[in-house]
Design an enzyme around this catalytic site. Structure first.
Site, short mmCIF file in Angstrom:
data_model
loop_
_atom_site.label_atom_id
_atom_site.label_comp_id
_atom_site.label_asym_id
_atom_site.label_seq_id
_atom_site.Cartn_x
_atom_site.Cartn_y
_atom_site.Cartn_z
N LYS A 124 0.83 -1.22 0.00
CA LYS A 124 0.00 0.00 0.00
C LYS A 124 0.86 1.26 0.00
O LYS A 124 0.39 2.33 -0.43
CB LYS A 124 -0.97 -0.01 1.18
CG LYS A 124 -0.38 -0.33 2.54
CD LYS A 124 0.23 0.86 3.26
CE LYS A 124 0.75 0.44 4.61
NZ LYS A 124 1.50 1.50 5.29
N THR B 143 -3.50 5.19 4.48
CA THR B 143 -2.20 5.69 4.03
C THR B 143 -2.33 6.62 2.83
O THR B 143 -1.53 7.53 2.66
CB THR B 143 -1.28 4.51 3.68
OG1 THR B 143 -1.30 3.55 4.74
CG2 THR B 143 0.14 4.97 3.48
#
Length: 284
Positions: A206, A263
């Site tokens: 990610k 994120t």
């Protein structure tokens, strides 16, 4: 076992916890455990961190200033002190430093301890995940006692006791259940899985999408572009996880979509704000 402090954990049980790594995330987890009533020993490489945590101000003024450490938390520069008598050992160091950190303590680990990696990443030169690094370096007698903590969890929010939900992965469900019981509180919920591969790849990959979203935002490409990056990126991460033996359903959970969204959109995550030059040289 420690018993002087009332536990805020869901299980009500207290034990000894060693935390290896005195950065923001390691300190936040150490404070979380100490607030639960666990007896916590925090190892830090930096002498100034040890002095600050054990000093009058009782805080990690270097990496997590403004947050007091409970009395049941002490810091040390001797890693043996953090490991030897702990039932639960949390490793919270960057991926490139895992090998150098665990080699000195490999022979100290016992089969009745649980060793929890709280690190997300992939080693640049060998492409190993933390799990693969630990399997290579640690004795076989402790392999079944390895667990992994991942999911959307900013250190600054955990230490403020804002609601956080994470995933605990272990190949042995009983090990994950034990970690879940020792770390869960009403504001820090732990779910568990045996899909170590999916959890680790979700947490590592990610970051690539977060950098892409940061570049997109920096170029003012808009919310549509960011949403497209997150969605199509999730599809690619899932394909990679499945190819490595992971469960595609893991990618729909906390360690996959949850961590990706945080994120790529959360204002506290520095990786999202790297420019194109930094993105090209960034280490996972």
């Amino acid at each position: 076992m420690p018993s002087a402090t009332a536990s805020s954990g869901l299980s009500g049980e207290q034990t000894r916890v060693g935390v290896i790594g005195g950065g923001a995330w390691g300190t936040a987890l150490a404070i979380h455990c100490a607030r639960m009533g666990h007896e916590v020993t925090l190892w830090a490489l930096e002498e100034e961190v040890v002095s600050s945590v054990n000093g009058t101000n009782r805080e990690n003024s270097t990496f997590l200033p403004g947050h007091k450490c409970p009395d049941t938390l002490t810091a040390t520069s001797n890693m043996t002190e953090a490991v030897a008598n702990s039932e639960l050992v949390l490793m919270v160091v960057p991926t490139p430093y895992i090998a150098a950190t665990v080699k000195p303590i490999a022979d100290l680990l016992r089969s009745d301890q649980i060793f929890v990696s709280c690190t997300k990443g992939i080693l640049n030169d060998t492409l190993e995940t933390p799990h693969e690094i630990l399997l290579r370096l640690l004795p076989r007698t402790v392999h079944s006692q390895l667990a992994y903590l991942s999911g959307p969890s900013f250190a600054a929010e955990v230490v403020k006791q804002l609601p956080t939900v994470v995933t605990i992965a272990a190949q042995e469900d009983s090990v994950a259940a034990r970690v879940q019981a020792l770390l869960s509180t009403p504001r820090f919920r732990c779910y568990r899985t045996t899909d170590v591969t999916g959890v680790e790849l979700g947490g590592a990959l990610k970051n690539v999408l977060a950098i892409a979203c940061g570049i997109s935002d920096g170029l003012d490409l808009g919310n549509n572009a960011r949403a497209a990056l997150i969605t199509r990126g999730m599809n690619e991460i899932t394909k990679m996880a499945v190819a490595k033996g992971g469960n595609p359903l893991t990618m729909n959970g906390l360690a996959g979509m949850g961590d990706l969204v945080l994120t790529c959109t959360g204002g506290l995550r520095c990786v999202r704000y790297q420019g194109p030059e930094e993105a090209c040289t960034s280490h996972t």
